[in-house]
Motif scaffolding. Structure first.
Motif, mmCIF file in Angstrom:
data_model
loop_
_atom_site.group_PDB
_atom_site.id
_atom_site.type_symbol
_atom_site.label_atom_id
_atom_site.label_comp_id
_atom_site.label_asym_id
_atom_site.label_seq_id
_atom_site.Cartn_x
_atom_site.Cartn_y
_atom_site.Cartn_z
ATOM 1 N N THR A 86 -3.906 4.029 -17.231
ATOM 2 C CA THR A 86 -3.773 2.757 -16.520
ATOM 3 C C THR A 86 -3.795 1.551 -17.440
ATOM 4 O OG1 THR A 86 -4.698 3.639 -14.483
ATOM 5 C CG2 THR A 86 -4.828 1.259 -14.789
ATOM 6 N N ARG A 87 -4.814 1.448 -18.288
ATOM 7 C CA ARG A 87 -4.916 0.233 -19.098
ATOM 8 C C ARG A 87 -3.741 0.112 -20.072
ATOM 9 N NH1 ARG A 87 -10.773 0.795 -18.430
ATOM 10 N NH2 ARG A 87 -11.504 -1.184 -17.507
ATOM 11 N N GLN A 88 -3.380 1.199 -20.705
ATOM 12 C CA GLN A 88 -2.225 1.156 -21.592
ATOM 13 C C GLN A 88 -0.945 0.916 -20.777
ATOM 14 O OE1 GLN A 88 -2.391 0.992 -24.743
ATOM 15 N NE2 GLN A 88 -0.207 1.076 -25.249
ATOM 16 N N GLY A 89 -0.893 1.488 -19.586
ATOM 17 C CA GLY A 89 0.267 1.284 -18.729
ATOM 18 C C GLY A 89 0.433 -0.176 -18.335
ATOM 19 N N ILE A 90 -0.695 -0.878 -18.111
ATOM 20 C CA ILE A 90 -0.627 -2.305 -17.780
ATOM 21 C C ILE A 90 -0.030 -3.089 -18.936
ATOM 22 C CG2 ILE A 90 -2.040 -4.358 -17.353
ATOM 23 C CD1 ILE A 90 -3.967 -2.464 -15.806
ATOM 24 N N LEU A 91 -0.483 -2.820 -20.139
ATOM 25 C CA LEU A 91 0.012 -3.555 -21.305
ATOM 26 C C LEU A 91 1.480 -3.239 -21.566
ATOM 27 C CD1 LEU A 91 -3.059 -3.108 -23.696
ATOM 28 C CD2 LEU A 91 -2.583 -4.973 -22.092
ATOM 29 N N MET A 122 0.829 -1.210 0.000
ATOM 30 C CA MET A 122 0.000 0.000 0.000
ATOM 31 C C MET A 122 0.861 1.256 0.000
ATOM 32 S SD MET A 122 -3.147 -1.002 2.567
ATOM 33 C CE MET A 122 -4.385 -2.225 2.094
ATOM 34 N N LEU A 123 1.927 1.228 0.778
ATOM 35 C CA LEU A 123 2.831 2.380 0.801
ATOM 36 C C LEU A 123 3.565 2.530 -0.526
ATOM 37 C CD1 LEU A 123 4.351 1.957 4.380
ATOM 38 C CD2 LEU A 123 2.701 3.688 3.648
ATOM 39 N N LEU A 124 3.966 1.414 -1.101
ATOM 40 C CA LEU A 124 4.735 1.452 -2.343
ATOM 41 C C LEU A 124 3.892 1.913 -3.527
ATOM 42 C CD1 LEU A 124 7.280 0.701 -4.032
ATOM 43 C CD2 LEU A 124 6.310 -1.604 -4.230
ATOM 44 N N LEU A 125 2.680 1.368 -3.653
ATOM 45 C CA LEU A 125 1.843 1.658 -4.810
ATOM 46 C C LEU A 125 0.870 2.802 -4.570
ATOM 47 C CD1 LEU A 125 1.068 -2.017 -5.929
ATOM 48 C CD2 LEU A 125 2.781 -0.462 -6.854
ATOM 49 N N ARG A 126 0.875 3.374 -3.363
ATOM 50 C CA ARG A 126 -0.033 4.474 -2.992
ATOM 51 C C ARG A 126 -1.475 4.095 -3.297
ATOM 52 N NH1 ARG A 126 5.213 5.265 -5.331
ATOM 53 N NH2 ARG A 126 5.920 7.423 -5.112
ATOM 54 N N SER A 127 -1.826 2.879 -2.983
ATOM 55 C CA SER A 127 -3.147 2.359 -3.326
ATOM 56 C C SER A 127 -3.585 1.356 -2.283
ATOM 57 C CB SER A 127 -3.082 1.693 -4.710
ATOM 58 O OG SER A 127 -4.232 0.901 -4.946
ATOM 59 N N VAL A 139 4.280 -0.718 -14.151
ATOM 60 C CA VAL A 139 2.932 -0.373 -14.616
ATOM 61 C C VAL A 139 2.536 1.012 -14.113
ATOM 62 C CG1 VAL A 139 0.478 -0.923 -14.326
ATOM 63 C CG2 VAL A 139 2.098 -2.724 -14.947
ATOM 64 N N ARG A 140 2.813 1.290 -12.856
ATOM 65 C CA ARG A 140 2.467 2.602 -12.305
ATOM 66 C C ARG A 140 3.254 3.709 -13.010
ATOM 67 N NH1 ARG A 140 3.400 6.496 -8.468
ATOM 68 N NH2 ARG A 140 1.521 7.181 -7.362
ATOM 69 N N GLU A 141 4.521 3.437 -13.262
ATOM 70 C CA GLU A 141 5.348 4.408 -13.977
ATOM 71 C C GLU A 141 4.782 4.695 -15.366
ATOM 72 O OE1 GLU A 141 9.831 4.333 -15.876
ATOM 73 O OE2 GLU A 141 9.517 3.334 -13.950
ATOM 74 N N GLU A 142 4.391 3.632 -16.070
ATOM 75 C CA GLU A 142 3.834 3.798 -17.407
ATOM 76 C C GLU A 142 2.438 4.413 -17.359
ATOM 77 O OE1 GLU A 142 5.390 3.264 -20.244
ATOM 78 O OE2 GLU A 142 7.231 2.544 -19.287
#
Length: 721
Positions: free
Chosen positions: A620-625, A544-549, A611-614
Motif C-alpha cells: 500500500t504505502r509504496q503503491g501510494i507513492l 466503495m464498490l470501485l475501491l472494494r473498501s 494506487v490500488r493497482e500498484e
C-alpha cells in the motif's frame, strides 16, 4: 464512421438551440408553485399572451405639452412600424413631477422578442424630442437582456474554451497533432450530446435554457478532454513497452476503461440526483448534462483510440514514444521527475503535510459565511450595461417602482372584495385593478367601495357597463407595487400578502414577477438542502464498490467536501470584497457542489485506482507513492484543462454563470494541486493498508520480495474474480 455521421448530422444544430430553449423563469418553477399556477391561467383573463414592455421617457426638465404630443404620436404608430407590437397600447402616462412619462407596450412573446424590444427602443429614440431619454424595461426588457447575454454561447464561449484547452495541450505534449485529435474527440462528443438533447427538448421531454446550454458545452469539452488525457497517458505508456500499436491500443483501453467508466459514472450519478429538484431548470440539467458525460466517455473510449491507432506513434510527433521496455522497467524501479520527488517528500513528511494542508483548507472554509446565497435581483442578473436596469432605476425615480410588473392575484369571484381589502390595506400597493376584457383598457379600478367604472368618457345610454372577467369562477386582481418588483422589499410584501390572504381569501393564488422570484429562491434552497446529502451518499457508495473498501471512499469524500468548502469560502470573500457582486443565486452552491464533488472525485478516482493497482503488486504505502508519481502529470494536465474550460464560462455576462465559473475553476485547481497532490497521498500514506478495510488488501503484508509480489498477484486475481 458512426462518429463522422454524428458530426455531420449534429453540426448544424449548434445554431438552432434557440428554437427549443427558453429563458422564462416561470416555466422552470414546480407545478405546485402559486406563481406557476397563476402564470398558467393568465391567458384565461386576456385574449393575449403578450409580454409587457415598460417604456420610460425621461427629461431633465418637465415635459411640455408639445413633447408629450410628439411622444404620443410616436407610440401610436409603433404597431405599424415594428412587427410584434400589439395594437393594445396604453396611453402615454406623465409622472407627477412632469419629468417623465411611461407607456405599456405589449409584445409578442415569441422567438423574435429580443429584436422587437430593440426595434421599439430605436423607433422611439429616433422620434423623441431632443433631451428626452428612452428606456425599454419591464419583463420584456429584462428578458431581452438575458437573450443578449446568452448570445455568445455558440461562438465566443466555445472559441475561448477550445483555444484555452488547445494551448494547454500544446504546452503539455509539445505536439500539434495530438491536441487536434483530443479536441476533435471533445467537439464530436459535444455534437452528439447536443443533437440528442435538442430532439429531447423538441419532443418536450427536457427543457433547455441558455444556462444549461452553456454548462453542457463546458462540461462535455472538459470531461471528454480529461478522459482523453487519461487514455493518451496509458497509450503512451504502452507504446514504450509494446512494439505493435494494436496491442498497445487494447492494453491502453483495458487500463483506462475502469477509471474512465468509474469517473464518468460518478459524475452521471451526481448529476442525476438533480432530478429530485423542485425546479425544472435543475431537474432538466441533470439528464442533459448526464447525456453529455455519456457521449464524452464513449468518444474517449472509441473515437480517440481509433484516431490514435490510425496515426500510431506519429500522433505524438515530434516527441514520438520509443519502444524501450528495458528503460521503462528501470524507471519503474526508480521513478524520477517532479512527481517522484514529491512522492519522496510525502514519504518523509507525510503527517505534517496532511495536517498543515487540512488546517489551511479549514481556514478557507470560514469565508463561506460571507457567501450571501439568498438570491439576486432580476436587474442584476446581467453584468455590464443594461438598458432594462437603467430603465428600472428611472422608473423608480418618477413612478411606483413596480409599474409594469404587478402582483397578480387569482381569487374566487365571491372573495374579490375580501382579497381587494387585503391588497388595498398594504402600504406597498399603489393601485389595484381587476381584469375586464370588455373594458377599453382591459381592466377596471378596484377600491374599498368595490369595482369602479372603466376610465374614460361615460358609456352611451343603453350600453352594458364592463364587468370583471370571470374564468372558472375566478377573477384576476393586479396590484402595482411601490417598490421595484425584484427588490427584497417587494419580496417581503408578497410574503405578507400571502399570509394575510390565507385568512381573508384562502383560495387566493399570488403570482407575478416578484412571486416567481421568491418561489424560485425558496425552491432552490429546498433543493440545496435535499440534494447535497444525497449526492454525497451516492458518490460514497460508488467509490466503495470501485475501491472494494469503506475507509478509502470516506476519506476521499471527506477531503473533496473540505476542498469544496474552501472554494466556497474563498469565493464568498472574493464576491463580497473584490468583485462586489450584489449577491449569489441560491442555486450556485448546489451547482458548484455537484460539479466540484463529482469532478473532484474524478481525480481521486484516477489516482486511487492506480494506487490500488500498484498496491496489489508493491504494497500500500509504496503503491501510494508510485501511483502519485505515475499519474501526477496526467491528472495535473486534466485539472488545468477542466479549470480552463469552466473559467471560459465567465465570458458570458450572466452573473450566475460567472460565479459558477469562479467557484468550479478555483475548486478544480485546489483539488488538483493541493488535495490530490498533497492531502490525499499524505493522509493515506500515514494510515497505510488500513485504508483498504475491509478488503483482503488491508490484511496483506507489504514485503518486497518476488514471493510476496507473486502472492499479491494471486490475491489480485481472486479479488477481481
Amino acid at each position: 464512421m458512426a462518429w463522422v455521421a454524428v458530426s455531420g448530422v449534429g453540426g448544424p444544430y449548434f445554431g438552432k438551440v434557440s428554437e427549443v430553449s427558453s429563458n422564462d423563469q416561470t416555466t422552470y418553477l414546480p407545478t405546485s408553485s402559486d406563481a406557476t399556477k397563476v402564470q398558467q391561467r393568465l391567458g384565461d383573463f386576456s385574449d393575449s399572451d403578450d409580454i409587457p414592455a415598460v417604456v420610460v421617457l425621461t427629461s431633465e426638465s418637465p415635459l411640455s405639452d408639445g413633447e408629450l404630443k410628439t411622444l404620443t404620436e410616436a407610440v401610436a404608430i409603433l404597431p405599424d412600424q415594428v412587427p410584434g407590437v400589439s395594437a393594445e397600447l396604453s396611453p402615454v402616462i406623465p409622472s407627477e413631477d412632469g419629468k417623465a412619462a411611461q407607456v405599456f407596450v405589449p409584445l409578442d412573446s415569441g422567438e423574435g422578442l429580443n429584436d422587437t424590444v430593440q426595434a421599439v427602443g430605436d423607433e422611439l429614440r429616433a422620434a423623441a424630442p431632443e433631451g428626452v431619454s428612452v428606456y425599454v424595461t419591464g419583463p420584456a426588457g429584462f428578458t431581452s437582456d438575458l437573450v443578449n447575454g446568452f448570445k455568445g454561447i455558440d461562438g465566443i464561449l466555445l472559441g475561448v474554451a477550445l483555444l484555452a484547452v488547445f494551448l494547454i495541450l500544446v504546452v503539455v505534449y509539445r505536439s500539434l497533432l495530438l491536441p487536434v485529435a483530443v479536441l476533435s474527440t471533445s467537439m464530436i462528443a459535444l455534437t452528439g450530446a447536443l443533437l440528442l438533447n435538442w430532439w429531447l427538448a423538441k419532443w418536450g421531454l427536457l427543457m433547455l435554457s441558455g444556462q444549461t446550454q452553456g454548462i453542457l458545452f463546458i462540461l462535455v469539452i472538459g470531461a471528454a478532454t480529461d478522459y482523453s488525457l487519461l487514455y493518451v497517458s496509458r497509450y503512451r505508456e504502452q507504446l514504450r513497452v509494446q512494439e505493435d500499436t494494436a496491442v498497445a491500443t487494447f492494453a491502453a483501453l483495458r487500463g483506462s476503461l475502469e477509471p474512465i467508466l468509474a469517473s464518468g459514472g460518478t459524475v452521471i450519478a451526481g448529476l442525476l440526483c438533480l432530478l429530485l429538484s423542485d425546479l425544472k431548470s435543475n431537474s432538466s440539467l441533470g439528464p442533459i448534462a448526464a447525456i453529455g458525460i455519456v457521449f464524452a466517455m464513449l468518444a474517449a473510449l472509441t473515437l480517440l483510440p481509433a484516431i490514435l491507432f490510425a496515426f500510431g506513434r506519429a500522433a505524438f510527433w515530434p516527441r514520438r514514444p520509443k519502444f524501450e521496455p528495458d528503460v521503462v522497467a528501470a524507471e519503474h524501479g526508480d521513478p524520477r521527475g517532479v512527481w517522484a520527488k514529491l512522492a519522496g517528500w510525502i514519504k518523509r513528511k507525510h503527517r505534517p503535510i496532511w495536517i498543515v494542508t487540512a488546517l489551511v483548507l479549514a481556514v478557507g472554509v470560514v469565508g463561506a459565511t460571507q457567501l450571501d446565497a439568498t438570491g439576486v435581483p432580476q436587474s442584476d442578473l446581467v453584468l455590464g450595461s443594461s438598458e432594462a436596469r437603467d430603465g428600472q432605476q428611472a422608473l423608480g425615480e418618477h413612478f411606483p417602482g413596480g409599474s409594469g410588473s404587478p402582483v397578480s392575484v387569482i381569487v374566487p369571484e365571491d372573495e374579490l372584495q375580501a382579497a381587494a381589502d387585503v391588497l388595498l390595506a398594504s402600504p406597498a400597493i399603489d393601485g389595484l385593478t381587476v381584469a375586464a376584457s370588455d373594458a377599453p383598457s382591459g381592466t377596471l379600478p378596484v377600491t374599498a367601495d368595490g369595482v369602479g367604472a372603466a376610465p374614460g368618457p361615460p358609456a352611451a345610454p343603453g350600453t352594458v357597463a364592463p364587468q370583471p372577467t370571470v374564468s372558472n369562477g375566478d377573477v384576476l386582481l393586479q396590484g402595482t407595487l411601490t417598490q421595484a418588483a425584484d427588490s427584497d422589499a417587494a419580496g417581503d410584501t408578497v410574503r405578507e400578502l400571502r399570509a394575510a390572504l390565507a385568512d381573508a381569501a384562502p383560495a387566493a393564488l399570488v403570482g407575478g414577477v416578484t412571486a416567481t422570484a421568491i418561489d424560485t429562491n425558496d425552491a432552490s434552497i429546498h433543493d440545496r438542502t435535499l440534494i447535497i446529502p444525497i449526492v454525497l451518499l451516492v458518490i460514497t457508495l460508488i467509490l466503495m464498490l470501485l475501491l472494494r473498501s469503506v475507509v478509502a471512499p470516506l476519506l476521499l469524500v471527506a477531503t473533496t467536501v473540505l476542498s469544496f468548502g474552501t472554494a466556497l469560502g474563498v469565493a464568498g470573500w472574493m464576491f463580497t470584497h473584490v468583485f462586489q457582486f450584489p449577491g449569489v443565486d441560491p442555486a450556485v452552491p448546489l451547482y458548484s457542489f455537484v460539479f466540484l464533488v463529482a469532478l473532484g472525485i474524478d481525480y481521486n478516482i484516477f489516482l486511487m485506482t492506480r494506487v490500488r493497482e500498484e498496491s496489489l503488486e508493491h504494497g500500500t504505502r509504496q503503491g501510494i507513492l508510485r501511483g502519485l508519481s505515475i499519474t501526477g502529470g496526467v491528472i495535473t494536465s486534466a485539472g488545468l484543462v477542466l479549470a480552463a474550460t469552466f473559467a471560459a464560462l465567465s465570458v458570458i455576462p450572466i452573473l450566475f454563470l460567472v460565479q459558477i465559473a469562479f467557484i468550479v475553476a478555483f475548486g478544480v485547481l485546489l483539488d488538483t494541486f493541493i488535495v490530490r497532490s498533497l492531502l490525499v497521498p499524505a493522509l493515506t500514506y500515514d494510515i497505510g493498508r488500513a485504508i483498504w478495510w475491509p478488503s483482503k488488501l488491508a490484511k496483506a503484508s507489504t514485503g518486497s520480495t518476488a514471493s510476496t509480489a507473486s502472492k499479491r498477484s494471486k490475491l489480485s486475481l481472486r479479488e477481481d474474480a
